[in-house]
Structures are given as C-alpha cells and as structure tokens.
Design a protein around this motif. Structure first.
Motif, short mmCIF file in Angstrom:
data_model
loop_
_atom_site.label_atom_id
_atom_site.label_comp_id
_atom_site.label_asym_id
_atom_site.label_seq_id
_atom_site.Cartn_x
_atom_site.Cartn_y
_atom_site.Cartn_z
N ALA A 70 86.19 -34.76 58.19
CA ALA A 70 86.85 -35.85 58.92
C ALA A 70 88.35 -35.61 58.87
O ALA A 70 88.93 -35.42 57.79
CB ALA A 70 86.51 -37.19 58.31
N VAL A 71 89.00 -35.62 60.02
CA VAL A 71 90.44 -35.39 60.11
C VAL A 71 91.09 -36.64 60.70
O VAL A 71 90.67 -37.14 61.75
CB VAL A 71 90.77 -34.16 60.98
N ILE A 72 92.12 -37.11 60.01
CA ILE A 72 92.87 -38.29 60.47
C ILE A 72 94.30 -37.86 60.76
O ILE A 72 95.08 -37.61 59.84
CB ILE A 72 92.84 -39.39 59.39
N PRO A 73 94.66 -37.72 62.04
CA PRO A 73 96.02 -37.34 62.39
C PRO A 73 96.93 -38.56 62.34
O PRO A 73 96.68 -39.56 63.01
CB PRO A 73 95.89 -36.79 63.81
N ALA A 74 98.00 -38.51 61.54
CA ALA A 74 98.84 -39.70 61.35
C ALA A 74 100.30 -39.30 61.23
O ALA A 74 100.78 -38.97 60.14
CB ALA A 74 98.38 -40.47 60.11
N ALA A 95 86.73 -45.79 57.01
CA ALA A 95 85.66 -45.55 57.99
C ALA A 95 85.03 -44.19 57.74
O ALA A 95 83.80 -44.04 57.79
CB ALA A 95 86.23 -45.62 59.41
N ALA A 96 85.85 -43.18 57.46
CA ALA A 96 85.32 -41.84 57.17
C ALA A 96 84.48 -41.86 55.90
O ALA A 96 83.43 -41.22 55.83
CB ALA A 96 86.48 -40.86 57.04
N VAL A 112 79.93 -37.00 55.73
CA VAL A 112 81.27 -36.40 55.66
C VAL A 112 81.47 -35.71 54.31
O VAL A 112 81.27 -36.31 53.25
CB VAL A 112 82.36 -37.47 55.89
N ASP A 113 81.91 -34.45 54.36
CA ASP A 113 82.13 -33.66 53.15
C ASP A 113 83.57 -33.73 52.64
O ASP A 113 83.81 -33.70 51.43
CB ASP A 113 81.77 -32.19 53.41
N ARG A 114 84.52 -33.80 53.56
CA ARG A 114 85.93 -33.90 53.18
C ARG A 114 86.63 -34.83 54.14
O ARG A 114 86.29 -34.90 55.32
CB ARG A 114 86.64 -32.54 53.21
N ILE A 115 87.65 -35.53 53.63
CA ILE A 115 88.49 -36.40 54.46
C ILE A 115 89.93 -35.91 54.31
O ILE A 115 90.48 -35.91 53.20
CB ILE A 115 88.38 -37.87 54.04
N ILE A 116 90.51 -35.50 55.42
CA ILE A 116 91.86 -34.93 55.39
C ILE A 116 92.78 -35.72 56.33
O ILE A 116 92.46 -35.90 57.51
CB ILE A 116 91.85 -33.45 55.82
N VAL A 117 93.90 -36.17 55.80
CA VAL A 117 94.94 -36.80 56.60
C VAL A 117 96.01 -35.75 56.89
O VAL A 117 96.55 -35.12 55.96
CB VAL A 117 95.56 -38.01 55.88
#
Length: 236
Positions: free
Chosen positions: A9-13, A40-41, A47-52
């Motif tokens: 999961a990628v969160i562009p911020a 949410a992720a 989901v294996d990884r959450i990256i901002v």
C-alpha cells in the motif's frame, strides 16, 4: 499477500497544498488526514507493507507515529506539477533495488478519508481474481453532473457538450454516468504504461456509495468532510 502475490500500500502525501494549507496533516475528527489513509491500509488483511511517500518532515513524523514506513520523496517529484504516477514509479525503482518484490500496488491518497476496507478489498480481489482480465481497478461513484447536462461555451455561445443530448430530461431518464472517486487505485506495477493516468490499461471498476465519497481539495470540501463525519458519529 493474496494468492501468493505481495501487496504494497502506497500513500502519496506531499507537504505542499494550495487548496487547503498543510492538507495532509490537517485534523479531521480525531486524527490527521494522512492517518485516515494509513488506518484504511491497515484494515486490509492482504497488505504486506504500508509506505508513505512524502517530502515533508511533519508528515514523516505523523506517519511513523501511526506505524507506517516513510520513504523520502525526491524534490523534483514534490512540486504542484508533479504527477503521482511518477512518484510511484520512482518508489518502485527504489524498492526493487532493495530486493523487495512488488506484485500489487494499492494507492490510497489521503484526500479521500471515508474509503472503506471493503471497497479497497473489492478492488484488490477484482484485480487478482479476474484471471488477468484487468491491469488496474479503481473506485468510481455516480457523476455529480451527468455529461448529458453539460455545455460548451465558445465566444459566449452555449452548445451541447454531447451532440443530440437532451439536458432537461429527468435524472431517472438520463443514461448512467460515473466519475473516479479517488478512494482506491489497485494495479499491477509491471503493467504501468508510459502514460500518466490511473487507472490504466484494461480497467476494472468498483462502484461506491456517493454518500461516503469526499475528495478534499478545498476548504469547502474539508467542511463537507467534517459534516459527513459528524453525521456518521451521530447515527452510530
């Protein structure tokens, strides 16, 4: 992981925002906007990884407080004109150089706080379980303005946006029209095209409830989000 495929999961911020000052760390309810996307992720079991991905130290700190990983976004991808897909491609390049396997990307923009884990999961399952029918899947909602009611205006003269449309038809008689909701984009990164649009390629859709769709780009949008949240809390 789903069906043996690793899900990131990628969160562009970005830190910059013209419509709402420091939008991604603005408090909505009891948490910053970026935290809504992180949670949410987290709620999606596959989901294996959450990256901002961010250029901003405040977003970096808040994201880590909510137990997301943070990758520094390059300066040349942090301007108002920068495209999100270019940021995704840059991150993918970095991850692959680190030896990470990225089979599926779930992109969650912080500006859509009311997306549900069910809607994200529906997008993911549609992509994975379609036997390679789709390259990307996104959430859509019914269009706020049906294109059959849209007009062109040239030199002050209006003309129908769609030839032979009947804009005064009752809403129930107009053909259904949809727009991107912005809540979730799920795709195979190895199918990313050279184009700059998302969704892309062979596209799939998940239709979401208009009442839960808010895409924050202005102070008015933020006020709407606060009203929606207040209504939700009142009815719980």
């Amino acid at each position: 992981m789903i069906n043996g495929k690793r899900v990131i999961a990628v969160i562009p911020a970005r830190g910059g925002s013209k419509g709402v000052y420091k939008k991604n760390i603005r408090i909505l309810g009891d948490k910053p906007l970026v935290a809504w996307a992180i949670e949410a992720a987290k709620s999606v079991v596959f989901v294996d990884r959450i990256i901002v991905s961010t250029d901003d130290s405040d977003i970096d700190k808040i994201s880590k407080n909510y137990r997301a990983e943070v990758y520094k976004r390059p300066e040349h991808l942090s301007s108002d004109e920068s495209l999100v897909l270019d940021t995704i491609k840059d991150l993918l390049f970095t991850l692959k150089n680190e030896g990470e396997t990225v089979d599926v990307i779930i992109m969650l923009e912080p500006t859509c706080p009311f997306r549900s884990s069910d809607d994200i999961t529906k997008c993911l399952k549609l992509l994975i379980e379609s036997n390679n029918k789709y390259d990307s899947v996104a959430t859509f909602k019914e269009a706020s303005l049906n294109p059959h009611r849209s007009w062109n205006i040239a030199n002050g003269k209006p003309s129908l946006f769609i030839n032979n449309a009947v804009p005064w038809l009752p809403r129930q008689l107009l053909p259904k029209a949809y727009q991107l909701d912005g809540g979730a984009y799920v795709f195979f990164p190895d199918k990313l095209p050279k184009s700059k649009v998302n969704p892309f390629g062979r596209m799939g859709s998940v239709i979401i409830d208009n009442n839960l769709s808010v895409d924050i780009d202005s102070e008015i949008d933020f006020a709407v989000a606060e009203a929606v949240l207040k209504h939700q809390n009142k009815n719980q």
